[in-house]
Design a protein around this motif. Sequence first.
Motif: not given
Length: 283
Positions: A205-213, A234-254
């Motif tokens: 899981a740790v090895g794959d946690h950045e493979k969000i697609r 989810e943890s980056y919501g409301g921050t300036r991190h690159r993952l804060a603005t990711v399109d969740r519809s393109e992230v199968p995990a959601f």
Amino acid sequence: MATRTDVENFLEKLRSDLDRQLVDIPTLPDISVQALFIVQDDNSTIADLVNLISRDTALASRLVRQANSPAYRGLHRCSTIHSAVTRLGMERVRQVVLTHSMKEVFQTGNEAIRERMEQLWAHSLEVAVLSYLLARRQRHLDADIALLAGLVHDIGAVPILRRAEKVEVIYQDPRAVQAAIDAAHVAMGRAMLKSWNFDPEIVRAVGDHEKIRQDPGAHEPVSYTDILQAANIESYGGTRHRLATVDRSEVPAFRRLTGDPDRLTLDWDTDETGLNHVNQIFE
């Protein structure tokens, strides 16, 4: 300010040293290492684990408190380490020991990176809590394993920060430090967890946690990787991190977690019981 070449040279040396096992990987606290050996040794007994835990008053108190929490409470209140270990079970105790002692890995005596290390620990705690709450909804997953996976998902950044503190041109440039972490922390984390003999499910899981697609397909059940990916974003919501603005519809995990491609909110904060449980773990 570090140049792109400075960062690339830093990363090349880091990767080369990792391949040759020359990277200074932080060691687990002694009590964690011993707990791992005890749990994995078929000849070990509950008494062996009780004797180990009794050496750490804070850990012993935490175990008794967790055994008496609503998540595990039985007909009678646990008042001893032995009764707490018996109620929780050796494998669950191992998770508690690791969680309790993990903060030590994020410590540093260097002022230059102390703030970054503290930020990393705070983020790891947040992802751990979210992972725990999300995993509670999946009957085939263990929320305590998910919590530990969340706690160590960025553990690979620790040796990178410790290496960066020795390279002035890198640690004096926050963008260079972040670039190095982004490029190498997953591979470093996987190597660390393997060396610590962590559960393969957590390492994966740790090895794959950045493979969000990545999409394992509808036939595969929700995994700890799904949990980590969603919790991290989810943890980056409301921050300036690159993952804060990711399109969740393109992230199968959601989609896999909600079961509905049109519903991309995780609603983790509606689990009051889970929030109470996890607060007791970290209090």
